[in-house]
Design an enzyme around this catalytic site. Structure first.
Site, PDB file in Angstrom:
ATOM      1  N   ARG A   1       0.374   3.614  -3.184  1.00 24.41           N
ATOM      2  CA  ARG A   1      -0.268   4.902  -2.911  1.00 24.41           C
ATOM      3  C   ARG A   1       0.480   6.026  -3.609  1.00 24.41           C
ATOM      4  O   ARG A   1      -0.101   6.839  -4.335  1.00 24.41           O
ATOM      5  CB  ARG A   1      -0.298   5.166  -1.410  1.00 24.41           C
ATOM      6  CG  ARG A   1      -0.910   6.509  -1.046  1.00 24.41           C
ATOM      7  CD  ARG A   1      -0.860   6.783   0.440  1.00 24.41           C
ATOM      8  NE  ARG A   1      -1.587   5.764   1.184  1.00 24.41           N
ATOM      9  CZ  ARG A   1      -1.028   4.837   1.926  1.00 24.41           C
ATOM     10  NH1 ARG A   1       0.291   4.798   2.025  1.00 24.41           N
ATOM     11  NH2 ARG A   1      -1.736   3.962   2.563  1.00 24.41           N
TER      12      ARG A   1
ATOM     13  N   SER B   1       0.844  -1.209   0.000  1.00 23.52           N
ATOM     14  CA  SER B   1       0.000   0.000   0.000  1.00 23.52           C
ATOM     15  C   SER B   1       0.867   1.241   0.000  1.00 23.52           C
ATOM     16  O   SER B   1       0.561   2.245  -0.643  1.00 23.52           O
ATOM     17  CB  SER B   1      -0.934  -0.014   1.204  1.00 23.52           C
ATOM     18  OG  SER B   1      -0.196   0.138   2.395  1.00 23.52           O
TER      19      SER B   1
ATOM     20  N   ASN C   1      -0.931   8.019  -7.055  1.00 23.11           N
ATOM     21  CA  ASN C   1      -1.212   9.455  -7.025  1.00 23.11           C
ATOM     22  C   ASN C   1      -0.374  10.203  -8.050  1.00 23.11           C
ATOM     23  O   ASN C   1      -0.860  11.058  -8.787  1.00 23.11           O
ATOM     24  CB  ASN C   1      -0.936   9.992  -5.615  1.00 23.11           C
ATOM     25  CG  ASN C   1      -1.783  11.199  -5.322  1.00 23.11           C
ATOM     26  OD1 ASN C   1      -2.033  12.014  -6.201  1.00 23.11           O
ATOM     27  ND2 ASN C   1      -2.214  11.319  -4.088  1.00 23.11           N
TER      28      ASN C   1
END
Lengths: 156, 282
Positions: free
Chosen positions: B213, B209, B217
């Protein structure tokens, strides 16, 4: 987008940079910052102390100034009193001296007067005898009439 | 910018292709000349552009901060030292509030992550065509300049954090303690297999994660910049509109790249703090 050697390349790169930062970047910066923090803290404490000291010194100075003023006023007052005393004394002395001088003068004058009177008396007796001789046409026996003459001289 | 002979799809694809060096299926080593060739190389290849920019920016971080550290005095700080100390202090404060154990490596790690990831993200604000066009002018056909839009980079860093988590877990709790944590929680000992699955997922979810992440993004942000850049070939009105959009998205992106750098750093610290926790509440 496939997983490649880049993955492990980046892992190794990451660990190397972290290690470098840990060994050579973080410690000197932290040391400098903490030292400065300490120095600033000490500086602030010193400033506070100095301010307190200044306050105390000012208080002491004010006290001393007031004491000095009081002292000066006291000394001035004493001096004035002393001066007055001295003037008073001098006046009294002068007055006494004057009195004394006057009295001495008076005594001298009296003595002088008495002496003159004595002299005068003597001379009056002679004159009286001479006068009487002239009036009576006869000599007056000095010895016989000496008592009378003395009485006359004493009356003058 | 898309030229007349290039379609929009080609333009986007070109921008999303790494410069890959690796072993061709025929056994020779060399640069891939297309995304397909790169894919054919499989694992034995390296994204030269990602690694180049990543290391370059890491070196920039190291040089700037090292020069500040070398000249660091406890006296009146100069401009660079002030700037560096501000960042260091910010990171230090954050780490102190999260990480309460004794480990001198955590804060420098957080600083490295924060600044390095920020710099890598910052490449996103360079107009998308500048560096690739300059590169193609000197004969390099693919150039992806934002390392954090490459999952290899973000997952690679997350993997490094994962290694540190494992290392400190074992160092603090012993191998038995670490395995015990995986096997005997949250259920009692008889449910060890179930526990291992649950705890294993939890353990592995952290680095994945963490890496995805950041990648997600930044990849999305980069994609939007590329789409906006496409508008420049759509005539004057579209071009002006695109310029305004690019400016707006860039402003918004300044926030995102800082935030993502901070999140990566903070989460790494959190995971390492958990690695140091000798659990007693179970």
């Amino acid at each position: 987008m496939n997983l490649t050697l880049t993955f492990f390349g980046q892992t190794i790169t990451f660990l190397v940079f972290v290690w470098f930062c840990w060994k050579y970047i973080w410690p000197p910066l932290m040391t400098a910052m903490q030292e400065r923090q300490k120095a600033i803290g000490e500086g602030l404490a010193a400033a506070e102390r100095a301010e307190k000291d200044l306050e105390l010194a000012q208080e002491r100075a004010t006290d001393q100034l007031r004491d000095a003023k009081d002292e000066a006023a006291k000394i001035l007052e004493q001096a004035r009193q002393q001066a007055n005393q001295m003037i008073e004394n001098a006046k009294n002395e002068a007055r006494a001296e004057g009195e004394r001088l006057r009295e001495a003068q008076q005594a001298e004058i009296e003595q002088e007067v008495n002496r003159a009177k004595e002299a005068l008396r003597g001379q009056v007796a002679v004159l009286a005898v001479a006068g009487a001789e002239k009036i009576l046409g006869a000599s007056v026996d000095q010895n016989r009439h000496s008592e009378l003459l003395d009485k006359l001289a004493a009356e003058l | 910018m898309a030229t007349g002979t290039e379609t929009s799809a080609d333009y986007i694809k070109h921008h999303l292709t790494n410069l890959v060096f690796g072993q061709h299926p025929d056994g020779t080593w060399g640069l891939a000349h297309s995304a397909e060739e790169a894919a054919a190389m499989g694992f034995m290849s390296i994204n030269v552009d990602s690694m180049f920019w990543s290391i370059l920016l890491g070196v920039v971080f190291v040089l700037v901060f090292r020069s500040a550290a070398k000249r660091a005095t406890s006296g009146v700080p100069g401009g660079l030292q002030n700037f560096v100390e501000m960042i260091v202090d910010f990171v230090d404060d954050n780490v102190r509030s999260i990480f309460t154990h004794q480990n001198s490596m955590i804060a420098p790690m957080a600083l490295t992550i924060f600044v390095w990831v920020f710099l890598m993200n910052l490449m996103d604000l360079v107009p998308v065509d500048w560096i690739p066009m300059a590169a193609s002018a000197v004969g390099i056909h693919y150039m992806k300049v934002v390392p954090t839009t490459d999952p290899n980079i973000t997952l690679g860093m997350a993997f490094a954090v994962f290694l540190l988590v494992i290392y400190f877990s074992i160092a603090k709790k012993g191998l038995g303690g670490f395995l015990g944590e995986l096997l005997f929680h949250p259920f009692p000992k008889w449910a060890a297999p179930v526990n291992l699955i649950l705890e294993g997922v939890t353990l592995l979810a952290k680095p994945i994660s963490l890496g995805l992440r950041l990648f997600g993004n930044l990849y999305a942000g980069e994609m939007i910049f590329i789409l906006i850049a496409l508008m420049y070939s759509g005539g004057l009105i579209m071009g002006i509109f695109g310029g305004v959009l690019q400016w707006g998205w860039a402003v918004f992106h300044v926030l995102i790249i800082t935030l993502q750098a901070g999140i990566f750093a903070v989460l790494s610290v959190v995971y390492l703090a958990q690695a140091h926790d000798v659990e007693s509440e179970h």
